[in-house]
Write an enzyme that holds these catalytic residues in place. Structure first.
Site, PDB file in Angstrom:
ATOM      1  N   ASP A  44     -23.087   8.207   9.254  1.00  0.00           N
ATOM      2  CA  ASP A  44     -23.492   8.574   7.785  1.00  0.00           C
ATOM      3  C   ASP A  44     -23.648   7.391   7.005  1.00  0.00           C
ATOM      4  O   ASP A  44     -24.591   7.440   6.200  1.00  0.00           O
ATOM      5  CB  ASP A  44     -22.096   9.430   6.905  1.00  0.00           C
ATOM      6  CG  ASP A  44     -22.401   9.915   5.705  1.00  0.00           C
ATOM      7  OD1 ASP A  44     -23.020  10.609   5.531  1.00  0.00           O
ATOM      8  OD2 ASP A  44     -21.733   9.266   5.095  1.00  0.00           O
ATOM      9  N   GLU A 116     -25.732  12.628  12.688  1.00  0.00           N
ATOM     10  CA  GLU A 116     -24.726  11.341  12.065  1.00  0.00           C
ATOM     11  C   GLU A 116     -23.951  10.750  13.299  1.00  0.00           C
ATOM     12  O   GLU A 116     -23.998   9.513  13.264  1.00  0.00           O
ATOM     13  CB  GLU A 116     -24.027  11.805  10.988  1.00  0.00           C
ATOM     14  CG  GLU A 116     -25.001  12.235   9.900  1.00  0.00           C
ATOM     15  CD  GLU A 116     -24.009  12.553   8.728  1.00  0.00           C
ATOM     16  OE1 GLU A 116     -24.738  12.230   7.514  1.00  0.00           O
ATOM     17  OE2 GLU A 116     -22.969  13.247   8.752  1.00  0.00           O
TER      18      GLU A 116
END
Length: 225
Positions: A44, A116
């Site tokens: 992320d 992610e």
């Protein structure tokens, strides 16, 4: 012999040196043993940095607000889930029995988290420049088509404007659940919206992300009314 992981590596454009990393990136917390949430946390942050850096150099005259909105559009769960579907990630995810039964391999939040996690895994398996190249290859068409302007407003803003334009009350967001350790939490938010029968659910790694996810779903439901 081509294994399923070989096929996935061709789709994402990266071959892992440490196969354990890609297997871990595909393992949801509902499955037994180690799971992908730490990799997701790492991915992320890396994704946000790579996209911010590209936008900064791509749009030298655009202000911070527009760049923030463009980045939010590119890294939001809906966009990541689209990437996950392009890679057919649902075919490779390792889920617990409950998530399998409920169709978790199709769920936006699970697909987005896995994308992610793969970014985090690629970074650990290589270096910053390699993961930057991989991310930009995935995002090439989106980066070429995105433009600064009103269309980049985040889902909460768009939902508020949609409701105000129809003289409806503003949405009410309520946190209904927080699970996980302080550094790795999952928030569940309910959003009550005029025109939608039941509260809309959103999940995310922060309250803000969960609210944005709920607003995105509410907008989709309102557009189908």
């Amino acid at each position: 012999m081509n294994s399923p992981i070989d096929k996935l590596e061709r789709k994402i454009g990266y071959q892992f040196n440490d196969a354990d990393l890609i297997h871990l990136a595909l393992t949801h917390r509902s499955a037994a043993g180690k799971h992908n949430e730490r990799l997701e946390f790492l991915g992320d942050s890396i994704l946000s940095f790579v996209i911010a850096d590209d936008l900064y150099h791509r749009f030298p005259k655009v202000n911070e607000g527009d760049m923030s909105r463009m980045r939010a559009t590119l890294v939001r769960g809906h966009t990541l889930a689209e990437l996950g579907r392009e890679f057919e990630l649902g075919d490779y995810l390792k889920l617990g029995p409950g998530e399998l039964k409920s169709g978790g391999f199709r769920r936006d939040s699970i697909l987005a988290d896995a994308v992610e996690a793969i970014i985090g895994a690629v970074y650990l398996d290589s270096d910053t420049e390699v993961v930057r190249r991989i991310i930009l290859s995935w995002y090439q068409s989106r980066l070429e088509s995105i433009q600064p302007g009103v269309s980049q407003k985040d889902p909460k803003t768009r939902l508020q404007e949609f409701l105000q334009g129809r003289r409806n009350p503003l949405p009410v967001y309520t946190v209904t659940n927080i699970k996980g350790e302080a550094h790795n939490q999952e928030f569940t938010v309910e959003c009550e919206v005029a025109g939608v029968d039941k509260p809309v659910i959103g999940k995310g790694t922060s309250r803000r992300k969960a609210e944005q996810a709920a607003a995105e779903t509410a907008l989709e439901q309102l557009s189908n009314v």
